[in-house]
Design a protein around this motif. Structure first.
Motif, mmCIF file in Angstrom:
data_model
loop_
_atom_site.group_PDB
_atom_site.id
_atom_site.type_symbol
_atom_site.label_atom_id
_atom_site.label_comp_id
_atom_site.label_asym_id
_atom_site.label_seq_id
_atom_site.Cartn_x
_atom_site.Cartn_y
_atom_site.Cartn_z
ATOM 1 N N ILE A 4 0.951 -1.591 0.295
ATOM 2 C CA ILE A 4 -0.013 0.137 0.197
ATOM 3 C C ILE A 4 1.081 1.448 -0.068
ATOM 4 O O ILE A 4 0.715 2.263 -0.452
ATOM 5 C CB ILE A 4 -0.990 0.175 1.400
ATOM 6 C CG1 ILE A 4 -2.209 -1.140 0.859
ATOM 7 C CG2 ILE A 4 -1.454 1.003 1.457
ATOM 8 C CD1 ILE A 4 -3.133 -1.513 1.961
ATOM 9 N N SER A 5 2.114 1.061 0.739
ATOM 10 C CA SER A 5 3.085 2.332 0.686
ATOM 11 C C SER A 5 3.580 3.078 -0.311
ATOM 12 O O SER A 5 3.409 3.464 -1.145
ATOM 13 C CB SER A 5 3.928 2.203 2.271
ATOM 14 O OG SER A 5 4.696 1.894 1.368
ATOM 15 N N CYS A 6 3.997 1.892 -1.068
ATOM 16 C CA CYS A 6 3.912 1.458 -2.659
ATOM 17 C C CYS A 6 3.717 2.407 -3.132
ATOM 18 O O CYS A 6 4.009 2.903 -4.579
ATOM 19 C CB CYS A 6 4.832 0.527 -3.213
ATOM 20 S SG CYS A 6 5.604 0.567 -4.862
ATOM 21 N N ILE A 7 2.004 2.428 -3.540
ATOM 22 C CA ILE A 7 0.909 2.725 -3.719
ATOM 23 C C ILE A 7 0.610 3.963 -3.762
ATOM 24 O O ILE A 7 0.262 5.441 -5.181
ATOM 25 C CB ILE A 7 -0.209 2.205 -4.110
ATOM 26 C CG1 ILE A 7 -0.227 0.971 -4.802
ATOM 27 C CG2 ILE A 7 -1.862 2.683 -4.154
ATOM 28 C CD1 ILE A 7 -1.409 -0.275 -4.558
ATOM 29 N N GLY A 8 0.601 4.284 -2.514
ATOM 30 C CA GLY A 8 0.674 6.022 -1.748
ATOM 31 C C GLY A 8 2.085 6.750 -2.458
ATOM 32 O O GLY A 8 1.607 8.203 -2.984
ATOM 33 N N ALA A 9 3.494 6.019 -2.740
ATOM 34 C CA ALA A 9 4.387 6.922 -2.997
ATOM 35 C C ALA A 9 3.900 7.293 -5.306
ATOM 36 O O ALA A 9 4.848 8.159 -4.820
ATOM 37 C CB ALA A 9 5.774 6.322 -3.053
ATOM 38 N N ALA B 214 1.288 7.947 -6.304
ATOM 39 C CA ALA B 214 -0.243 8.669 -6.828
ATOM 40 C C ALA B 214 0.369 9.570 -6.161
ATOM 41 O O ALA B 214 0.093 10.450 -6.720
ATOM 42 C CB ALA B 214 -0.876 7.959 -5.231
ATOM 43 N N THR B 215 1.689 10.500 -5.257
ATOM 44 C CA THR B 215 1.798 11.402 -4.738
ATOM 45 C C THR B 215 2.876 11.856 -5.951
ATOM 46 O O THR B 215 2.884 12.837 -6.124
ATOM 47 C CB THR B 215 3.053 11.163 -3.332
ATOM 48 O OG1 THR B 215 2.045 10.254 -2.214
ATOM 49 C CG2 THR B 215 3.699 12.198 -2.774
#
Length: 129
Positions: A1-6, A8-9
């Motif tokens: 999930i943190s990879c997707i958030g990064a 997206a950012t």
């Protein structure tokens, strides 16, 4: 999930920069188009016979004319009118520049609806007030 958030950012930041630069470019082109219209109007008196003109006035007027293809080259009406202006005789230059100013102003979004042909035909100069 943190990879997707990064991702997206990063993607959001890239889009922000891209659209920001595009808006900046569009704003600068609009500013240059308006400046061109203003300089054509301000220095149109060089076409009036017998009016003494400065070198700076002539340079500004011709610089504005020469910038039209770069600023308005996307508009066929402007380019046709510019070509017509170039080809008309000296006696017809005044009416031709009025037509060019109106078309360029319209494309640049400069409202001239209250400006009459008399306003354009009689520029202020050292000989006429």
């Amino acid at each position: 999930i943190s990879c997707i958030g990064a991702m997206a950012t990063i993607l959001a930041a890239w889009f922000a920069v891209f659209f920001g630069l595009r808006t900046l470019r569009d704003t600068e082109i609009k500013r240059l188009r308006i400046k061109c219209v203003i300089e054509l109007m301000a220095y149109r008196f060089i076409l009036v016979p017998g009016v003494t003109t400065s070198i700076e006035g002539k340079m500004s007027f011709f610089a504005a004319l020469n910038s039209i293809p770069g600023l308005f080259g996307h508009d066929p009406k402007v380019m046709l009118c510019l070509r017509d202006f170039r080809e008309v005789s000296s006696a017809e230059k005044n009416s031709s520049i009025m037509k060019l100013i109106r078309i360029v102003a319209d494309v640049a979004g400069v409202p001239l609806s209250a400006v009459s042909n008399i306003d354009l035909e009689r520029p202020f100069s050292d000989k006429r007030h």
